[in-house]
Every structure is written in structure tokens, then in C-alpha cells.
Design an enzyme around this catalytic site. Structure first.
Site, PDB file in Angstrom:
ATOM      1  N   ASP A  38       0.836  -1.211   0.000  1.00 21.04           N
ATOM      2  CA  ASP A  38       0.000   0.000   0.000  1.00 21.04           C
ATOM      3  C   ASP A  38       0.872   1.263   0.000  1.00 21.04           C
ATOM      4  O   ASP A  38       0.875   2.022   0.970  1.00 21.04           O
ATOM      5  CB  ASP A  38      -0.925   0.002   1.235  1.00 21.04           C
ATOM      6  CG  ASP A  38      -1.935  -1.131   1.196  1.00 21.04           C
ATOM      7  OD1 ASP A  38      -1.997  -1.831   0.174  1.00 21.04           O
ATOM      8  OD2 ASP A  38      -2.668  -1.314   2.180  1.00 21.04           O
ATOM      9  N   LYS A  93     -11.732  -4.555  -4.548  1.00 23.23           N
ATOM     10  CA  LYS A  93     -12.976  -4.646  -3.761  1.00 23.23           C
ATOM     11  C   LYS A  93     -14.149  -4.032  -4.520  1.00 23.23           C
ATOM     12  O   LYS A  93     -14.791  -3.079  -4.049  1.00 23.23           O
ATOM     13  CB  LYS A  93     -12.829  -3.969  -2.394  1.00 23.23           C
ATOM     14  CG  LYS A  93     -11.831  -4.658  -1.479  1.00 23.23           C
ATOM     15  CD  LYS A  93     -11.883  -4.087  -0.070  1.00 23.23           C
ATOM     16  CE  LYS A  93     -10.931  -4.755   0.891  1.00 23.23           C
ATOM     17  NZ  LYS A  93      -9.518  -4.475   0.650  1.00 23.23           N
ATOM     18  N   THR A 100     -21.811  -1.971 -14.160  1.00 22.53           N
ATOM     19  CA  THR A 100     -20.796  -0.982 -13.763  1.00 22.53           C
ATOM     20  C   THR A 100     -19.459  -1.651 -13.485  1.00 22.53           C
ATOM     21  O   THR A 100     -18.406  -1.150 -13.906  1.00 22.53           O
ATOM     22  CB  THR A 100     -21.289  -0.203 -12.523  1.00 22.53           C
ATOM     23  OG1 THR A 100     -22.539   0.405 -12.865  1.00 22.53           O
ATOM     24  CG2 THR A 100     -20.301   0.869 -12.100  1.00 22.53           C
TER      25      THR A 100
HETATM   26  O1  6AU Z   1      -1.059  -5.653   6.939  1.00 22.24           O
HETATM   27  P1  6AU Z   1      -1.764  -4.323   6.763  1.00 22.24           P
HETATM   28  O2  6AU Z   1      -2.790  -4.078   7.831  1.00 22.24           O
HETATM   29  O3  6AU Z   1      -0.826  -3.180   6.564  1.00 22.24           O
HETATM   30  O4  6AU Z   1      -2.538  -4.416   5.333  1.00 22.24           O
HETATM   31  C1  6AU Z   1      -3.641  -5.248   5.138  1.00 22.24           C
HETATM   32  C2  6AU Z   1      -4.107  -5.175   3.696  1.00 22.24           C
HETATM   33  C3  6AU Z   1      -4.639  -3.800   3.253  1.00 22.24           C
HETATM   34  C4  6AU Z   1      -6.140  -3.939   3.272  1.00 22.24           C
HETATM   35  O5  6AU Z   1      -6.770  -3.170   2.257  1.00 22.24           O
HETATM   36  C5  6AU Z   1      -6.354  -5.424   3.022  1.00 22.24           C
HETATM   37  O6  6AU Z   1      -5.178  -6.093   3.496  1.00 22.24           O
HETATM   38  N1  6AU Z   1      -7.531  -6.022   3.703  1.00 22.24           N
HETATM   39  C6  6AU Z   1      -8.490  -6.784   2.985  1.00 22.24           C
HETATM   40  C7  6AU Z   1      -8.298  -7.313   1.666  1.00 22.24           C
HETATM   41  C8  6AU Z   1      -7.054  -7.879   1.257  1.00 22.24           C
HETATM   42  O7  6AU Z   1      -9.222  -7.466   0.900  1.00 22.24           O
HETATM   43  C9  6AU Z   1      -9.674  -7.163   3.620  1.00 22.24           C
HETATM   44  C10 6AU Z   1      -9.813  -6.980   4.997  1.00 22.24           C
HETATM   45  O8  6AU Z   1     -10.788  -7.405   5.582  1.00 22.24           O
HETATM   46  N2  6AU Z   1      -8.813  -6.342   5.689  1.00 22.24           N
HETATM   47  C11 6AU Z   1      -7.675  -5.869   5.076  1.00 22.24           C
HETATM   48  O9  6AU Z   1      -6.799  -5.350   5.777  1.00 22.24           O
HETATM   49  O10 6AU Z   1      -4.177  -3.579   1.927  1.00 22.24           O
END
Ligand code: 6AU
Length: 262
Positions: A38, A93, A100
């Protein structure tokens, strides 16, 4: 039960070519780690993907946060995927009606379907979202994960919502190959979904904004998930990303070995 089978054995059960290739890749490279990259700058994203590439099976992007996005970024990430042997998952997501999401997936600046092996969608809109994405993705051999649960505190994705999401996945198995989920669900005859789990951390349990991090051992060995998705645990300031990625790769793989030998 797919929880106790190896990734390699499970590859044979999939008709979707990307799901099959992904499971084979995990087995070959001995990693179930996905990097959640990210980052907001193109150069930083490329540098991170190159450093962490040897340890991951999947690079997860949020392409719309990159401030200087261009087609060259996609070309470079695709080249790194070949160099290091990983796949790409744009964590878009999707959450709109079928017509769309077809446009959002195929068109606009990002043209996600043209480069992302895997993407994901919420099931809030109902079945049409899967049919729309499938119209675009299936001819390109892409595949989809459904968000059956989320890692954040207070998520509404639970109970009947999760159950219905799993039923929808069973209906479109040629394209829906797994879930974003916090635990493995009970298999029905013929099921072999790939469970990818965010909210994984070795050192911290929360970010103060609702994110909840669990140890890879709990996620993979105890809760039966297949892929750990890790972001800040790897690249947060002060960390050495290659070193951290190796730690997560080893922890995730050890937990998987323990699970399949149970
Ligand atoms: O390890 P982090 O917390 O820095 O990053 C977690 C990553 C982020 C979120 O957009 C994603 O996982 N994520 C998702 C996904 C992958 O779909 C779903 C969710 O429930 N929680 C989440 O953190 O890029």
C-alpha cells in the site's frame, strides 16, 4: 478435506488456470505470503516489489493510491512478477452492479483485467456483480475472490452474509476460486477454495484504526487459511522489508507444514 492436502495436490482440483498455477507456484516456491504493497509512489512500489519478490507468491496492490500511476508501472510490476515468480492481485474490492463493475474492471485508467491475475469483490450487490466480472475476467483466464469476512473491528460481513457469499462462490466455481476470510469454512463435496487472510502481524495486534492483526500460526495452522496477506508488518518505517518478508515467509510456511501433517 482440502485443509490437510498440500497446495500441489490441490492444484489438480482446479479448472481455473490461474488458481491452478497459483497453487503450483506456492508449492514450488515454498511460500504462502502475499505482500500488501500500500504505497503511494511508483518508484517506492517497484523498489519494494523487487526487494520482497523472492519471498512472496502474490503481490497485492491498491493501484488507485499510486499518485504517479502510468502504464509503465504495470509493465514493470509484470516484469518483476516474471523475474521473481509471483502473481498479482489488485485488491479493488468491487461493490457495484454487474454492468458498472464490467466497466470498472476492463476500462478507465487502470484496465485492471488486462494485468491483474486475481481481484476481489464484495457480495453486497448480489449475484450480478460476479456475473459482470466473470464476463470480463473468464476469457482472460482471471479469477475472483469474494470478501466473505473482513479483518476490521465491527465488520458487518458475518453470519448469513458470509454463508450466502460461500453459496455464491459455489455457484460460480469456474471464476470464483476463493475468499478473503478470517477462517476456513466447512467444505461441501467438491469444494476447494483458496482462503486469503489479511490482518496478519508478528509484532503488533492493532493499528488503532480498527485493523486487527493475528499471528501466522493462528491464521494458517489453527484457522486453516491458505495465504497470509501482510502489509505494514513488512514495510513500515524502520523495518528492513526483505528481512521481514523472510520472517513472514518462514512463519507462514511452518504453520502450513504443521497443518497438513496434522
Ligand atoms: O497488513 P496491513 O494491515 O498493513 O494491510 C492489510 C491489507 C490492506 C487492506 O486493504 C487489506 O489487506 N484487507 C483486505 C483485503 C485484502 O481485501 C480485507 C480486509 O478485511 N482487511 C484488510 O486489511 O491492503
Amino acid at each position: 478435506m482440502s485443509a490437510t492436502k498440500s497446495y500441489g495436490e490441490r492444484a489438480k482440483l482446479h479448472s481455473n488456470p490461474t488458481a491452478k498455477a497459483f497453487l503450483e507456484l506456492m508449492e514450488r516456491k515454498k511460500t504462502n505470503l502475499s505482500l500488501a504493497a500500500d504505497l503511494t509512489s511508483k518508484a517506492a512500489l517497484i523498489e519494494l516489489a523487487d526487494k520482497v519478490g523472492p519471498y512472496i507468491c502474490l503481490l497485492k496492490t491498491h493501484i488507485d493510491v499510486v499518485e504517479d500511476f502510468d502504464q509503465d508501472l504495470v509493465d514493470q510490476l509484470t516484469a518483476l512478477a516474471k523475474k521473481h515468480d509471483f502473481m498479482i492481485f489488485e485488491d479493488r474490492k468491487f461493490a457495484d452492479i454487474g454492468n458498472t463493475v464490467k466497466l470498472q474492471y476492463s476500462s478507465g485508467i487502470y484496465k485492471i483485467a488486462s494485468w491483474s491475475d486475481i481481484t476481489n469483490a464484495h457480495t453486497v450487490p448480489g449475484e450480478g456483480i460476479i456475473r459482470g466480472l466473470r464476463d470480463i475476467g473468464l476469457p482472460l483466464n482471471r479469477c475472483l475472490l469474494l470478501l466473505a469476512e473482513m479483518s476490521s473491528a465491527g465488520t458487518l460481513a458475518k453470519g448469513d452474509y458470509t454463508t450466502t457469499t460461500v453459496e455464491l462462490a459455489r455457484k460460480y466455481k469456474d471464476f470464483v476460486v476463493g475468499f478473503i476470510a478470517m477462517r476456513r469454512y466447512e467444505d461441501k463435496e467438491g469444494d476447494d477454495f483458496i482462503y486469503m487472510t489479511p490482518g496478519v502481524g508478528l509484532d503488533q495486534t492493532t493499528d488503532g484504526l480498527g485493523q486487527q492483526w493475528k499471528h501466522p500460526e493462528v491464521v494458517v495452522r489453527d484457522l486453516g487459511c491458505d495465504v497470509i496477506i501482510v502489509g505494514r508488518g513488512i514495510y513500515d518505517q524502520g523495518r528492513d522489508p526483505a528481512h521481514e518478508a523472510q520472517r513472514y515467509q518462514e512463519a507462514g510456511w511452518k504453520a502450513y507444514k504443521e497443518r497438513i501433517q496434522l
